[in-house]
Design a protein around this motif. Structure first.
Motif, mmCIF file in Angstrom:
data_model
loop_
_atom_site.group_PDB
_atom_site.id
_atom_site.type_symbol
_atom_site.label_atom_id
_atom_site.label_comp_id
_atom_site.label_asym_id
_atom_site.label_seq_id
_atom_site.Cartn_x
_atom_site.Cartn_y
_atom_site.Cartn_z
ATOM 1 N N LEU A 102 0.832 -1.191 0.000
ATOM 2 C CA LEU A 102 0.000 0.000 0.000
ATOM 3 C C LEU A 102 0.873 1.249 0.000
ATOM 4 C CD1 LEU A 102 -2.609 -1.049 2.739
ATOM 5 C CD2 LEU A 102 -2.449 -1.790 0.349
ATOM 6 N N PHE A 103 0.460 2.237 -0.766
ATOM 7 C CA PHE A 103 1.177 3.505 -0.868
ATOM 8 C C PHE A 103 0.223 4.646 -0.529
ATOM 9 C CE2 PHE A 103 3.484 0.632 -3.561
ATOM 10 C CZ PHE A 103 4.816 1.030 -3.505
ATOM 11 N N GLY A 104 0.745 5.655 0.161
ATOM 12 C CA GLY A 104 -0.052 6.830 0.464
ATOM 13 C C GLY A 104 -0.313 7.647 -0.790
ATOM 14 N N ARG A 105 -1.547 8.116 -0.957
ATOM 15 C CA ARG A 105 -1.908 8.970 -2.090
ATOM 16 C C ARG A 105 -1.924 10.437 -1.680
ATOM 17 N NH1 ARG A 105 -6.565 11.167 -4.491
ATOM 18 N NH2 ARG A 105 -7.901 10.415 -2.810
ATOM 19 N N LYS A 106 -2.454 10.716 -0.489
ATOM 20 C CA LYS A 106 -2.476 12.074 0.045
ATOM 21 C C LYS A 106 -2.153 12.041 1.527
ATOM 22 C CE LYS A 106 -5.758 14.320 -3.095
ATOM 23 N NZ LYS A 106 -7.023 15.091 -3.191
ATOM 24 N N GLY A 107 -1.580 13.127 2.010
ATOM 25 C CA GLY A 107 -1.253 13.203 3.427
ATOM 26 C C GLY A 107 0.062 12.526 3.721
ATOM 27 N N THR A 108 0.022 11.449 4.490
ATOM 28 C CA THR A 108 1.227 10.681 4.809
ATOM 29 C C THR A 108 1.526 9.757 3.640
ATOM 30 O OG1 THR A 108 0.666 10.748 7.160
ATOM 31 C CG2 THR A 108 2.305 9.138 6.465
ATOM 32 N N VAL A 109 2.526 10.108 2.844
ATOM 33 C CA VAL A 109 2.790 9.364 1.611
ATOM 34 C C VAL A 109 4.068 8.532 1.678
ATOM 35 C CG1 VAL A 109 1.567 11.064 0.219
ATOM 36 C CG2 VAL A 109 4.031 11.315 0.584
ATOM 37 N N ASP A 110 4.793 8.601 2.781
ATOM 38 C CA ASP A 110 6.098 7.933 2.849
ATOM 39 C C ASP A 110 6.120 6.746 3.804
ATOM 40 O OD1 ASP A 110 5.768 9.425 5.125
ATOM 41 O OD2 ASP A 110 7.775 10.334 5.081
#
Length: 292
Positions: free
Chosen positions: A75-83
């Motif tokens: 899973l990857f962050g799209r908005k906000g916490t992306v790292d």
């Protein structure tokens, strides 16, 4: 950590942030063997018990009656916490601020993808908006080492083993810190409380354990032109900023913690506690060097 052996030869990866890679390796765009899918709002499928995990950037935080994907994914962050990528397996739902991936496991081991994803320089791709965001196209174009499944499995096994040892060490230290905090609190309790003989424990008077001495503002208290680099600790009554001064009251430099309201010269004693007699009476600091 287990010592790692270097490969016989290395070459430039052609990727700025990846640097050199073993000469037998190659790199390719991650999107060649993975597809990004959007998460969705979970409010209509949320349940109190049972169901399937709902993942956000911090991990599972809700349960859902339905799932978006069944399998192994990163899973990857799209908005906000992306790292903060996550590696998950089974049936799950993801929030609408995250992507989940469908990975071609004949070419990429999802756990290997996860470790690679933790090292991506996300700041390189962040869009210039108030809320950090990542696009599918940028993530798909990110270069990943393309090596045999056997080598990926070997790397994953090594990293799982080493990180498990580190996590266990951290857990042990956190447990020790908790025990020491309890011991510290108990020691303070023993010192500051006494038994009155009837099984009732009362607070003792501070005067039984401490001597109180007045500070001295002095007539020649320093201004900002007197700052130097080291000296004797000095305290004030409120929010403290470390500064250093020279004054006629001391031989050599004097450290001062200053505030625009007033100054309070310290006693220069080690392991002492400073407390105000007026103004911000609830503030104090230990050892005359650290404001708390």
């Amino acid at each position: 950590m287990t010592e790692l052996k270097r490969y016989p030869e290395y070459k430039d990866s052609g990727v700025e942030w990846l640097s050199e890679i073993p000469s037998a390796w190659s790199v390719c765009a991650f999107g060649r063997f993975a597809r990004f899918r959007n998460g969705a709002d979970y409010s209509s499928v949320e349940v109190a018990d049972g169901g399937y995990p709902v993942y956000g950037s911090g991990g599972e935080f809700r349960r859902a009656s339905e799932f978006l994907f069944d399998g192994e994914s990163v899973l990857f962050g799209r908005k906000g916490t992306v790292d903060r990528p996550l590696h998950v397996t089974g049936r799950f739902w993801t929030v609408d601020t995250m992507y989940y991936t469908e990975i071609a496991t004949r070419h990429l081991v999802p756990r290997f993808v996860y470790y690679w994803a933790t090292q991506l320089p996300y700041s390189y791709w962040l869009t210039s908006t108030a809320l950090p965001s990542m696009t599918q196209s940028d993530l798909s174009a990110a270069k990943i080492p393309y090596i045999s499944i056997e080598d990926q499995d070997a790397i994953v096994a090594f990293l799982d083993r080493e990180t498990a040892e580190i996590d266990a060490f951290i857990a042990d230290k956190e447990e020790l810190i908790g025990l020491l905090a309890e011991r510290r609190a108990a020691a303070v309790d023993v010192l500051l409380r006494q038994d009155d003989g009837k099984g009732i424990r009362n607070m003792i008077k501070l005067g039984w354990a401490f001597d109180f001495l007045n500070g001295d503002r002095g007539s020649d208290y320093p201004d900002r032109r007197d700052f130097v680099e080291s000296g004797v600790p000095v305290t004030c009554s409120t929010a403290c900023v470390d500064q250093l001064v020279r004054t006629q009251s001391f031989v050599g430099p004097v450290e001062v913690r200053w505030h625009h309201r007033w100054w309070r010269y310290g006693l220069g004693r080690e392991r002492s506690i400073a407390a105000t007699r007026s103004g911000y009476s609830i503030r104090g600091w230990n050892d005359t060097r650290g404001c708390c």
